[in-house]
Design an enzyme around this catalytic site. Structure first.
Site, short mmCIF file in Angstrom:
data_model
loop_
_atom_site.label_atom_id
_atom_site.label_comp_id
_atom_site.label_asym_id
_atom_site.label_seq_id
_atom_site.Cartn_x
_atom_site.Cartn_y
_atom_site.Cartn_z
CD GLU A 218 21.83 55.77 42.05
OE1 GLU A 218 22.91 55.86 42.64
OE2 GLU A 218 20.79 55.40 42.62
CB VAL B 284 17.49 49.76 42.55
CG1 VAL B 284 16.43 49.59 43.65
CG2 VAL B 284 18.24 48.46 42.33
CD GLU C 42 7.84 45.64 29.36
OE1 GLU C 42 7.70 45.58 28.14
OE2 GLU C 42 8.46 46.53 29.94
CE LYS D 124 13.36 47.73 39.47
NZ LYS D 124 11.98 48.16 39.18
N1 HSE Z 1 8.91 47.40 35.19
C1 HSE Z 1 9.59 48.25 36.11
C2 HSE Z 1 8.60 48.83 37.11
C3 HSE Z 1 10.31 49.34 35.38
O1 HSE Z 1 7.39 48.75 36.85
O2 HSE Z 1 9.00 49.33 38.15
C4 HSE Z 1 11.32 50.09 36.20
O3 HSE Z 1 12.33 49.26 36.68
#
Ligand code: HSE
Length: 407
Positions: free
Chosen positions: A124, A127, A185, A200
């Site tokens: 769950e 996404v 990141e 996703k």
């Molecule tokens: N890197 C992803 C985002 C984290 O910014 O949505 C959550 O899946």
């Protein structure tokens, strides 16, 4: 007593322990028996954590312990997480995860192993972070044919695009701020190049297709790294915002569904227009339901942990009482499940130099069009239902720059 183990004690893994502690009474009452985190597997030490005594570096303490029946995989990536997930499922331990890369890459195999060993693989949180979307698609919307999904599923890119508009800053500046705030990141490629959204969308599309696996590799993907402040300002001028959308289209009469991730001009009238900052919003259109939108925090420690712990509670139920998921299955080898990118039919906005209204109308004469800007700075036209393969040549003829459009 339900005993669980957490593999990977990072932000989400830590959040899982925190949610269980914070809501222990409520969670135990829901299950009808106590739940406890028995082990936390991580290479690191956590001397300041209230859970430090649960930390082990020895995977056997998790896998060889028959009392541990549910394993939380919050390691991320598709290497060690893949090996540990297979191992846990093969031992009949259910696995719950927020790891979209692993689900999107190996979901078919992992769900099959879970079924063979009478346990569950639940995702769950993969996404929409804390937003309920996977289980509603499986359960509440099971009576529908899903004809469309259009979602802002990546919080980092939504934050960057929002910040460019609100603060009037460049893409590079907005990205640096996203990194400074801990959203993006240090290597932001998976977010800004649309890979995270692609994974996703692979998951959402596979569920929408009744379990027929839509590989991320099939999904045509463009990120936001080429979006400029000029693009953002122009969007505002024509009554739109720019959003990175993940789209699944499966209209009646379609030979194959279309899937793509791309930046869109989104009309201010759209339900997705107010979805700003790190929030996610996902429109699901069912042939009985019509449109519904799922909105909320798509990332972050406690929101994501909320979804993971919800899955732990599902996994802790006896398997015969649990109908949470439908397994995925692979299509015929070498045959695409979705339409070829060049055949996908979309709406676009084409922007050209000032004074080109007639040239634009002529270039797209065979389509339904609407001029949305015609001033001393630029000319722009909405073009409806044009196949991807026909866009570039028509745009080149007017020296136009295009992006997808959603009304
Ligand atoms: N890197 C992803 C985002 C984290 O910014 O949505 C959550 O899946």
């Amino acid at each position: 007593m339900i005993n669980i183990a957490i593999l990977g004690f990072g932000v989400v893994g830590g959040g899982v322990a925190e949610v269980i502690t914070m809501n222990q009474e409520k969670i135990d009452a829901h299950l009808g028996e106590p739940i406890r985190v028995k082990k936390i597997l991580d290479l690191r030490e956590f001397p300041d954590s209230p859970y430090k005594d649960l930390v082990t570096h020895d995977d056997k303490e998790v896998f060889d312990d028959p009392e541990i029946t549910v394993v939380v995989e919050t390691i991320g990536g598709a290497r060690i997480a893949y090996e540990f997930t297979k191992r846990a499922l093969s031992l009949g331990k259910s696995v719950v995860t927020s790891n979209k890369e692993l689900v999107a890459t190996h979901g078919v195999e992992l769900m099959r192993i879970a079924k063979e060993h009478n346990c569950l693989y639940l995702y769950e949180a993969a996404v929409g972070g804390g937003i309920p979307i996977i289980r509603p698609l499986h359960r509440c919307l099971a009576a529908n044919r899903v004809v469309r999904i259009a979602g802002i599923v990546n919080g980092t890119t939504n934050y960057i695009l929002t910040n460019m508009r609100v603060a009037g800053i460049s893409y590079d500046e907005a990205l640096s701020q996203a990194q400074a705030n801990g959203y993006a990141e240090q290597n932001p490629a998976a977010d800004v190049e649309g890979i995270d959204a692609q994974r996703k969308l692979s998951i959402l599309s596979s569920i929408a297709m009744g379990g027929l696996y839509v590989s991320p590799e099939e999904i045509s993907t463009t990120g936001i790294s080429a979006i400029t402040l000029d693009d953002i300002n122009f969007a505002t001028k024509i009554g739109c915002g720019i959003k990175l959308l993940a789209v699944f289209l499966n209209n009646d009469g379609c030979d194959k569904p279309a899937t793509y991730v791309a930046p869109h001009y989104v009309s201010k009238k759209s339900m997705l227009a107010p979805v700003e900052d790190v929030f996610n919003g996902i429109i699901v259109e069912g042939n009985a339901l019509g449109e519904a939108m799922f909105y909320g925090k798509g990332a972050g420690k406690l929101p994501t942990a909320s979804a993971v712990v919800g899955d732990i509670l599902e996994a802790a139920m006896p398997p015969e009482k649990n109908s949470t998921t439908k397994n995925w299955f692979a299509g015929e080898e070498g045959v695409r499940v979705t339409a070829k990118p060049e055949d996908i039919v979309v709406d676009i906005v084409v922007k050209a130099a000032s004074g080109k209204a007639q040239a634009l109308k002529d270039a797209f004469a065979q389509y339904d069009t609407e001029i949305v800007c015609d001033d001393s700075e630029a000319t722009a036209i909405i073009v409806k239902k044009i196949a991807h393969k026909d866009i570039e040549a028509a745009c080149a003829s007017v020296d136009g720059k295009w992006l997808h459009y959603m009304a």
